[in-house]
Write a protein that holds these residues in place. Structure first.
Motif, PDB file in Angstrom:
ATOM      1  N   ASP A  45       0.851  -1.199   0.000  1.00  0.00           N
ATOM      2  CA  ASP A  45       0.000   0.000   0.000  1.00  0.00           C
ATOM      3  C   ASP A  45       0.882   1.242   0.000  1.00  0.00           C
ATOM      4  OD1 ASP A  45      -2.953   1.035   0.700  1.00  0.00           O
ATOM      5  OD2 ASP A  45      -1.494   2.259   1.794  1.00  0.00           O
ATOM      6  N   SER A 139     -10.740   6.515   0.283  1.00  0.00           N
ATOM      7  CA  SER A 139     -10.058   6.486   1.574  1.00  0.00           C
ATOM      8  C   SER A 139     -10.526   7.680   2.396  1.00  0.00           C
ATOM      9  CB  SER A 139      -8.544   6.545   1.359  1.00  0.00           C
ATOM     10  OG  SER A 139      -7.848   6.533   2.588  1.00  0.00           O
ATOM     11  N   ASN A 140     -10.677   7.449   3.667  1.00  0.00           N
ATOM     12  CA  ASN A 140     -11.080   8.496   4.613  1.00  0.00           C
ATOM     13  C   ASN A 140     -12.485   9.024   4.329  1.00  0.00           C
ATOM     14  OD1 ASN A 140      -8.559   8.697   6.207  1.00  0.00           O
ATOM     15  ND2 ASN A 140      -7.685   9.228   4.212  1.00  0.00           N
ATOM     16  N   GLN A 161     -10.604   2.926   2.793  1.00  0.00           N
ATOM     17  CA  GLN A 161      -9.445   2.792   3.681  1.00  0.00           C
ATOM     18  C   GLN A 161      -9.503   3.915   4.724  1.00  0.00           C
ATOM     19  OE1 GLN A 161      -4.713   3.639   3.293  1.00  0.00           O
ATOM     20  NE2 GLN A 161      -5.454   2.048   1.910  1.00  0.00           N
ATOM     21  N   LEU A 190      -2.077  -0.123  14.083  1.00  0.00           N
ATOM     22  CA  LEU A 190      -1.441  -0.200  15.406  1.00  0.00           C
ATOM     23  C   LEU A 190      -1.529   1.151  16.119  1.00  0.00           C
ATOM     24  CD1 LEU A 190       1.683  -2.296  14.298  1.00  0.00           C
ATOM     25  CD2 LEU A 190      -0.443  -3.134  15.333  1.00  0.00           C
ATOM     26  N   GLN A 192      -0.612   3.864  14.965  1.00  0.00           N
ATOM     27  CA  GLN A 192       0.572   4.634  14.555  1.00  0.00           C
ATOM     28  C   GLN A 192       1.540   4.867  15.721  1.00  0.00           C
ATOM     29  OE1 GLN A 192      -1.155   8.205  12.612  1.00  0.00           O
ATOM     30  NE2 GLN A 192      -0.634   7.237  10.650  1.00  0.00           N
ATOM     31  N   ASN A 242       4.956  -9.256  11.889  1.00  0.00           N
ATOM     32  CA  ASN A 242       3.641  -8.719  11.516  1.00  0.00           C
ATOM     33  C   ASN A 242       2.901  -9.591  10.500  1.00  0.00           C
ATOM     34  OD1 ASN A 242       4.103  -6.588  13.240  1.00  0.00           O
ATOM     35  ND2 ASN A 242       4.449  -5.060  11.641  1.00  0.00           N
TER      36      ASN A 242
END
Ligand code: NAD
Length: 275
Positions: A45, A139-140, A161, A190, A192, A242
């Motif tokens: 991404d 996104s957003n 996203q 996480l 950030q 991860n």
């Protein structure tokens, strides 16, 4: 490694776990993406605004992995919203990535004050028709932005996203997505690193119980909720851990306890504020 795949509303599939490169230095990107590909990641991404599409492209080229085994996402930056500007932006991104098409092309932010996301969405539909993006999404986007796209646009976004982690679970937007066939991708899965998520009691308890790290617990929580994640990490050890999420299951009680961490804890910008 058995990264599950989810089916997009286009019929194509997307690996549920990938590698994100926000704030990855352009000079480090090829090395880190190469490490991720070597460790089994197949979904990357990036975004035009990250300034590191060339590094992603070099890692892809050097990997020798067949194109159809990779899933590459990039995003249209706010200043490029519009019709001709979106066409030029996707061409520039493809050039930097060294690709003929991306698997997923997203409108990065709705930027409601610009009020060009519907026009941009129609440009993305054309970009998809031209074969430059196999799927398109957003996104957003808040529910009100998605509702406008559904009302005025012809194509239902394949994904939305959004910032999503235990302190900000975004139930309204994810539920809207479930109802309309829009998969939810988590950015900042996480948190950030901006709040002490890895010290929260339910996260620590599950980590101890399963002999894994708190980060692995949080990523596993996302996966069991059907969310797509692409955590960013800068060391080989963390990139490896991860993706090492497929030999334990959080119990329903552990999932419920982590769900209890919701507190409207946005760490990034509110979508209405970004222009
Ligand atoms: P993240 O939640 O993935 O957090 C990354 C931070 O967590 C880093 O500081 C890293 O050092 C730390 N970390 C990673 N693995 C760890 C581990 N195993 N143990 C302990 N710490 C660990 O945040 P992010 O990178 O912002 O989000 C992931 C991706 O989402 C980005 O790389 C980008 O691709 C995407 N993103 C999209 C938007 C958007 O507006 N669409 C915004 C931000 C990020």
């Amino acid at each position: 490694l058995h990264v599950p795949r989810l089916t997009l509303n286009t019929g194509a599939s997307i690996p549920q776990l990938g590698f994100g490169v926000f704030l990855v230095d352009p000079g480090e990107t090829e090395r880190l993406v190469s490490t991720a590909l070597e460790l089994g990641y197949r979904h990357i991404d990036t975004a035009a605004i990250y300034g590191n599409e060339e590094g992603v492209g070099r890692a892809i080229a050097a990997s020798g992995i067949p194109r159809d085994e990779l899933f590459i996402t990039t995003k249209l930056w706010n200043a490029d919203q519009g019709t001709e500007s979106a066409y030029a932006a996707v061409d520039a991104s493809l050039e930097k990535l060294g690709l003929d098409y991306v698997d997923l092309y997203l409108i990065h932010w709705p930027t409601p004050r610009r009020d060009r996301y519907i026009e941009s969405w129609h440009a993305l539909e054309q970009i998809r028709a031209n074969g430059k993006a196999r799927a398109i999404g957003v996104s957003n986007f808040l529910v009100e932005h998605l509702e406008r796209v559904l009302a005025e646009g012809g194509t239902v976004p394949a994904v939305n996203q959004i910032e999503l982690h235990p302190a900000l679970q975004q139930e309204d937007v994810t539920e809207f997505g479930r109802e309309h066939g829009i998969l939810t991708e988590a950015w900042g899965p996480l948190g950030q690193g901006k709040y002490p998520l890895f010290e929260e009691e339910p996260v620590v308890a599950a980590a101890t119980a399963h002999g894994v790290s708190p980060a692995q617990v949080v990523l596993r929580w996302h996966l069991q909720r059907g969310i797509i994640v692409f955590p960013k990490a800068s060391t080989r050890e963390r990139i490896a851990s991860n993706i090492d999420l497929f030999d334990f299951d959080l119990t329903p009680a552990e999932m419920t306890a982590i769900n209890g961490l919701e507190r409207d804890g946005r760490v990034g910008s509110h979508p209405d504020e970004v222009n």
